[in-house]
Design a protein around this motif. Structure first.
Motif, PDB file in Angstrom:
ATOM      1  N   LYS A 299       0.831  -1.205   0.000  1.00  0.00           N
ATOM      2  CA  LYS A 299       0.000   0.000   0.000  1.00  0.00           C
ATOM      3  C   LYS A 299       0.866   1.257   0.000  1.00  0.00           C
ATOM      4  O   LYS A 299       0.554   2.244  -0.688  1.00  0.00           O
ATOM      5  CB  LYS A 299      -0.922  -0.003   1.218  1.00  0.00           C
ATOM      6  CG  LYS A 299      -2.041  -1.034   1.154  1.00  0.00           C
ATOM      7  CD  LYS A 299      -2.922  -0.958   2.390  1.00  0.00           C
ATOM      8  CE  LYS A 299      -4.051  -1.971   2.328  1.00  0.00           C
ATOM      9  NZ  LYS A 299      -4.904  -1.935   3.551  1.00  0.00           N
ATOM     10  N   LEU A 300       1.938   1.219   0.766  1.00  0.00           N
ATOM     11  CA  LEU A 300       2.845   2.365   0.820  1.00  0.00           C
ATOM     12  C   LEU A 300       3.498   2.584  -0.544  1.00  0.00           C
ATOM     13  O   LEU A 300       3.598   3.714  -1.030  1.00  0.00           O
ATOM     14  CB  LEU A 300       3.916   2.120   1.887  1.00  0.00           C
ATOM     15  CG  LEU A 300       4.810   3.283   2.288  1.00  0.00           C
ATOM     16  CD1 LEU A 300       4.005   4.447   2.835  1.00  0.00           C
ATOM     17  CD2 LEU A 300       5.833   2.825   3.329  1.00  0.00           C
ATOM     18  N   ALA A 301       3.917   1.493  -1.180  1.00  0.00           N
ATOM     19  CA  ALA A 301       4.534   1.596  -2.496  1.00  0.00           C
ATOM     20  C   ALA A 301       3.549   2.134  -3.532  1.00  0.00           C
ATOM     21  O   ALA A 301       3.897   2.986  -4.357  1.00  0.00           O
ATOM     22  CB  ALA A 301       5.060   0.224  -2.928  1.00  0.00           C
ATOM     23  N   ALA A 302       2.300   1.658  -3.480  1.00  0.00           N
ATOM     24  CA  ALA A 302       1.289   2.133  -4.424  1.00  0.00           C
ATOM     25  C   ALA A 302       0.995   3.611  -4.217  1.00  0.00           C
ATOM     26  O   ALA A 302       0.856   4.380  -5.183  1.00  0.00           O
ATOM     27  CB  ALA A 302       0.009   1.310  -4.261  1.00  0.00           C
ATOM     28  N   GLY A 303       0.943   4.034  -2.962  1.00  0.00           N
ATOM     29  CA  GLY A 303       0.661   5.435  -2.684  1.00  0.00           C
ATOM     30  C   GLY A 303       1.751   6.370  -3.172  1.00  0.00           C
ATOM     31  O   GLY A 303       1.487   7.514  -3.551  1.00  0.00           O
ATOM     32  N   LEU A 304       2.999   5.881  -3.165  1.00  0.00           N
ATOM     33  CA  LEU A 304       4.132   6.713  -3.590  1.00  0.00           C
ATOM     34  C   LEU A 304       4.498   6.482  -5.052  1.00  0.00           C
ATOM     35  O   LEU A 304       5.404   7.145  -5.569  1.00  0.00           O
ATOM     36  CB  LEU A 304       5.352   6.438  -2.700  1.00  0.00           C
ATOM     37  CG  LEU A 304       5.210   6.854  -1.229  1.00  0.00           C
ATOM     38  CD1 LEU A 304       6.420   6.395  -0.440  1.00  0.00           C
ATOM     39  CD2 LEU A 304       5.039   8.363  -1.113  1.00  0.00           C
ATOM     40  N   GLY A 305       3.833   5.517  -5.700  1.00  0.00           N
ATOM     41  CA  GLY A 305       4.130   5.244  -7.107  1.00  0.00           C
ATOM     42  C   GLY A 305       5.432   4.510  -7.315  1.00  0.00           C
ATOM     43  O   GLY A 305       6.099   4.673  -8.340  1.00  0.00           O
ATOM     44  N   SER A 306       5.808   3.660  -6.360  1.00  0.00           N
ATOM     45  CA  SER A 306       7.080   2.943  -6.452  1.00  0.00           C
ATOM     46  C   SER A 306       6.914   1.651  -7.230  1.00  0.00           C
ATOM     47  O   SER A 306       5.913   0.948  -7.095  1.00  0.00           O
ATOM     48  CB  SER A 306       7.608   2.641  -5.048  1.00  0.00           C
ATOM     49  OG  SER A 306       8.718   1.789  -5.111  1.00  0.00           O
ATOM     50  N   GLU A 307       7.917   1.307  -8.026  1.00  0.00           N
ATOM     51  CA  GLU A 307       7.891   0.069  -8.798  1.00  0.00           C
ATOM     52  C   GLU A 307       8.929  -0.943  -8.330  1.00  0.00           C
ATOM     53  O   GLU A 307       9.005  -2.046  -8.860  1.00  0.00           O
ATOM     54  CB  GLU A 307       8.116   0.381 -10.284  1.00  0.00           C
ATOM     55  CG  GLU A 307       7.036   1.268 -10.879  1.00  0.00           C
ATOM     56  CD  GLU A 307       7.283   1.601 -12.344  1.00  0.00           C
ATOM     57  OE1 GLU A 307       6.426   2.281 -12.935  1.00  0.00           O
ATOM     58  OE2 GLU A 307       8.336   1.183 -12.884  1.00  0.00           O
ATOM     59  N   SER A 308       9.754  -0.573  -7.340  1.00  0.00           N
ATOM     60  CA  SER A 308      10.770  -1.495  -6.822  1.00  0.00           C
ATOM     61  C   SER A 308      11.088  -1.147  -5.377  1.00  0.00           C
ATOM     62  O   SER A 308      10.773  -0.042  -4.904  1.00  0.00           O
ATOM     63  CB  SER A 308      12.048  -1.431  -7.663  1.00  0.00           C
ATOM     64  OG  SER A 308      12.702  -0.182  -7.468  1.00  0.00           O
ATOM     65  N   ARG A 309      11.730  -2.085  -4.680  1.00  0.00           N
ATOM     66  CA  ARG A 309      12.092  -1.862  -3.281  1.00  0.00           C
ATOM     67  C   ARG A 309      13.094  -0.710  -3.160  1.00  0.00           C
ATOM     68  O   ARG A 309      12.983   0.139  -2.272  1.00  0.00           O
ATOM     69  CB  ARG A 309      12.675  -3.155  -2.701  1.00  0.00           C
ATOM     70  CG  ARG A 309      12.962  -3.139  -1.207  1.00  0.00           C
ATOM     71  CD  ARG A 309      11.674  -3.047  -0.408  1.00  0.00           C
ATOM     72  NE  ARG A 309      11.885  -3.354   0.984  1.00  0.00           N
ATOM     73  CZ  ARG A 309      11.384  -4.405   1.608  1.00  0.00           C
ATOM     74  NH1 ARG A 309      10.613  -5.246   0.941  1.00  0.00           N
ATOM     75  NH2 ARG A 309      11.603  -4.623   2.877  1.00  0.00           N
ATOM     76  N   ALA A 310      14.080  -0.669  -4.040  1.00  0.00           N
ATOM     77  CA  ALA A 310      15.077   0.396  -3.998  1.00  0.00           C
ATOM     78  C   ALA A 310      14.428   1.754  -4.254  1.00  0.00           C
ATOM     79  O   ALA A 310      14.739   2.745  -3.583  1.00  0.00           O
ATOM     80  CB  ALA A 310      16.178   0.125  -5.019  1.00  0.00           C
ATOM     81  N   GLN A 311      13.526   1.807  -5.229  1.00  0.00           N
ATOM     82  CA  GLN A 311      12.848   3.065  -5.531  1.00  0.00           C
ATOM     83  C   GLN A 311      11.949   3.492  -4.380  1.00  0.00           C
ATOM     84  O   GLN A 311      11.816   4.685  -4.091  1.00  0.00           O
ATOM     85  CB  GLN A 311      12.017   2.915  -6.807  1.00  0.00           C
ATOM     86  CG  GLN A 311      11.393   4.240  -7.274  1.00  0.00           C
ATOM     87  CD  GLN A 311      10.469   4.057  -8.459  1.00  0.00           C
ATOM     88  OE1 GLN A 311       9.896   2.986  -8.638  1.00  0.00           O
ATOM     89  NE2 GLN A 311      10.330   5.094  -9.279  1.00  0.00           N
TER      90      GLN A 311
END
Length: 329
Positions: A299-311
């Motif tokens: 959910k955190l990744a989706a909210g920030l628009g992240s496509e990878s763990r590093a990003q």
């Protein structure tokens, strides 16, 4: 009000709130004014002005709160490592042959082996206690354990309360709605309080500032019964510090604030992600299973628009979720 009268440093006072509100509005706040409200500096809500050391600038509350919690997390980790080192150092020594030396009446540290012996020692100590019981209960004491294991602790806790004792307990935030916790506070009666934190130390039971019980191995089949005055003072001071920073849960629950759409749990996970921890470590430290931790990370990744763990780590650092300061001017 003088600094001699105003001696608190961790509780926010009315003059301090007023001075901080002035600083947020852009008014000039001098060091001399802040001397009468040490709570602001202690909480990290004011910092020196870069251009004029005699002036102070406000720090956003979310930034100050995160820094305080991050400092607490560091201290909790240090305490865990220190506890592990103590156990590793003393356990082999306590198993050495004792010879013919005279045994002290009450050993400063005793090793208890087996759940029955541990429970018997705690029950005996609680029967002698009269005033105060302080506990730290991590999620491992409540997750995937049959309800029957909580019957004995519940009975001895209620007997202690019936004698006029007081019980305070610290849990992780993830246990605020756990069924075993809810059942406990529906049934128990007496002077009881509970608070929660993102992270807590390993299990602790401290009675009347005279005896403490802590685990001595991972599967909790060994425990230490501690009566050494210096260690008891250390445990008591650690508990009181964590208690002041914790969020009330019982008898009155306080909802954790959501800042700028980011929940407290998301901020805690974001902090551990930036520090480079794996999903399993994050889950263990925050008291949840790995599957739940991964759902929150997604959910955190989706909210920030992240496509990878590093990003994701980069976007967290850039987003201001944690401690990126905004220009107070």
């Amino acid at each position: 009000m003088t600094s001699e009268v105003h001696q608190h440093a961790e509780e926010m006072c009315e003059p301090g709130l007023g001075l901080y509100a002035r600083a947020l509005r852009g008014d000039r706040v001098t060091r001399a004014e802040a001397e009468d409200t040490p709570c602001l500096l202690a909480a990290g809500l004011l910092r020196p002005d870069r251009d004029d050391p005699g002036l102070l600038q406000p720090v956003p509350p979310a930034v100050a709160l995160h820094r305080a919690l991050r400092s607490l997390a560091d201290r909790v980790a240090d305490e865990r490592r220190h506890t592990a080192r103590l156990v590793e150092t003393f356990e082999p020594l306590l198993r050495l042959p004792r010879g013919r030396t005279v045994e002290p009446e009450a050993p400063a540290v005793s090793v208890l082996s087996g759940q029955d012996r541990i429970n018997d020692a705690i029950t005996s100590a609680m029967a002698e206690a009269r005033r105060d019981m302080r506990c730290i209960q991590p999620h491992t004491a409540h997750i995937n354990r049959p309800p029957v294991v909580h019957l004995l602790p519940m009975a001895r806790d209620q007997a202690f309360l019936d004698r006029g004792g007081r019980i305070r307990t610290l849990y992780q935030h993830t246990l605020r709605h756990a069924p075993t916790i809810a059942a406990r506070y529906e049934q128990i009666r007496g002077d009881v309080e509970a608070r929660t934190l993102d992270e807590v130390t390993d299990r602790l039971i401290l009675l009347d500032r005279s005896v403490a019980f802590v685990p001595a191995n991972k599967d909790r089949t060994l425990a230490l019964e501690v009566r050494h005055p210096t260690l008891i003072r250390y445990f008591a001071a650690t508990f009181e510090h964590l208690w002041r920073l914790a969020t009330p849960m019982y008898p009155e629950a306080v909802r954790q604030p959501t800042l700028n759409g980011v929940t407290p749990r998301q901020r805690a996970i974001a902090t551990l992600l930036v520090e480079g921890h794996t999903d399993s470590v994050i889950a263990d430290r925050l008291g949840m299973n790995v599957r739940t931790a991964r759902v929150h990370i997604a959910k955190l990744a989706a909210g920030l628009g992240s496509e990878s763990r590093a990003q994701l780590g980069y976007l967290i650092a850039r987003s201001g979720i944690l401690d990126q300061e905004r220009d107070p001017t």
